[in-house]
Design an enzyme around this catalytic site. Structure first.
Site, PDB file in Angstrom:
ATOM      1  N   HIS A 298       0.851  -1.193   0.000  1.00 10.63           N
ATOM      2  CA  HIS A 298       0.000   0.000   0.000  1.00 10.63           C
ATOM      3  C   HIS A 298       0.889   1.247   0.000  1.00 10.63           C
ATOM      4  CE1 HIS A 298      -4.008  -1.771   1.655  1.00 10.63           C
ATOM      5  NE2 HIS A 298      -3.369  -2.665   0.923  1.00 10.63           N
TER       6      HIS A 298
ATOM      7  N   GLU B 204       0.820   3.933   1.831  1.00  5.05           N
ATOM      8  CA  GLU B 204       1.224   4.388   3.163  1.00  5.05           C
ATOM      9  C   GLU B 204       2.355   3.538   3.735  1.00  5.05           C
ATOM     10  OE1 GLU B 204      -3.395   4.830   3.130  1.00  5.05           O
ATOM     11  OE2 GLU B 204      -1.876   3.596   2.141  1.00  5.05           O
TER      12      GLU B 204
ATOM     13  N   CYS C 145      -6.695   2.274   5.223  1.00  9.58           N
ATOM     14  CA  CYS C 145      -7.366   1.047   5.658  1.00  9.58           C
ATOM     15  C   CYS C 145      -6.891   0.700   7.076  1.00  9.58           C
ATOM     16  CB  CYS C 145      -7.037  -0.096   4.692  1.00  9.58           C
ATOM     17  SG  CYS C 145      -5.303  -0.642   4.798  1.00  9.58           S
TER      18      CYS C 145
ATOM     19  N   CYS D 159      -2.992   0.109   7.268  1.00 11.44           N
ATOM     20  CA  CYS D 159      -2.223   1.348   7.158  1.00 11.44           C
ATOM     21  C   CYS D 159      -2.443   2.256   8.365  1.00 11.44           C
ATOM     22  CB  CYS D 159      -2.554   2.064   5.859  1.00 11.44           C
ATOM     23  SG  CYS D 159      -2.003   1.121   4.407  1.00 11.44           S
TER      24      CYS D 159
END
Length: 157
Positions: A54, A56, A84, A87
């Site tokens: 991801h 992040e 999410c 993260c």
């Protein structure tokens, strides 16, 4: 003239466009310390075949390396879509000072939409949140992506 928040969110949007070009969900992120971008990331989950890829998480890894510490207490993250649960947890664990979010994610967001992991009093760290910076631009990019993805999938049938 654009605000510093808009300037850094535009940098996050540039990262999201890299994901878009790879047919990845266009999520981008930058981490800022002392008014300078120290790390960038974009979604590469399908490209890397990695759940952890991801925007992040990528940016946090780079920022920690740059700072020489896992603690990012004096940093601000700018991200195009609400984090999410994975993260958001990483953001809390990194002790990030602040997160600036463009678009909220009512289906999976963990900075206020579904749950707010960044502000839970039960944790040893809470993160300041700002939302809505360039929200329309980021929401439109996500909508365009998912529309194109549906069209592409329909042509594959």
């Amino acid at each position: 003239m654009q605000s510093p928040e808009e300037k850094f969110m535009r940098a996050a949007i540039r990262e999201a466009k890299k994901a878009y070009a790879l047919k990845e969900v266009p999520i981008g992120c930058v981490i800022v310390r002392d008014g300078k971008i120290i790390a960038r990331g974009y979604n590469r989950r399908n490209t890397d075949k990695n759940t952890l890829a991801h925007a992040e998480i990528s940016a946090i890894k780079k920022a920690s390396k740059k700072c020489g510490d896992w603690r990012l207490e004096d940093c601000t993250m700018y991200v195009t879509l609400e984090p999410c649960q994975m993260c958001a947890g990483a953001i809390v664990q990194a002790r990030m000072a602040k997160v600036v979010i463009a678009a909220m994610n009512p289906k999976a967001g963990c900075a206020g939409s579904v749950i707010n992991l960044l502000r839970m009093a039960e944790f040893n760290h809470q993160v300041e949140i700002s939302q809505g910076v360039l929200e329309e631009e980021c929401s439109a990019m996500l909508s365009d992506f998912f529309r194109e993805l549906r069209e592409w999938k329909n042509t594959m049938k």
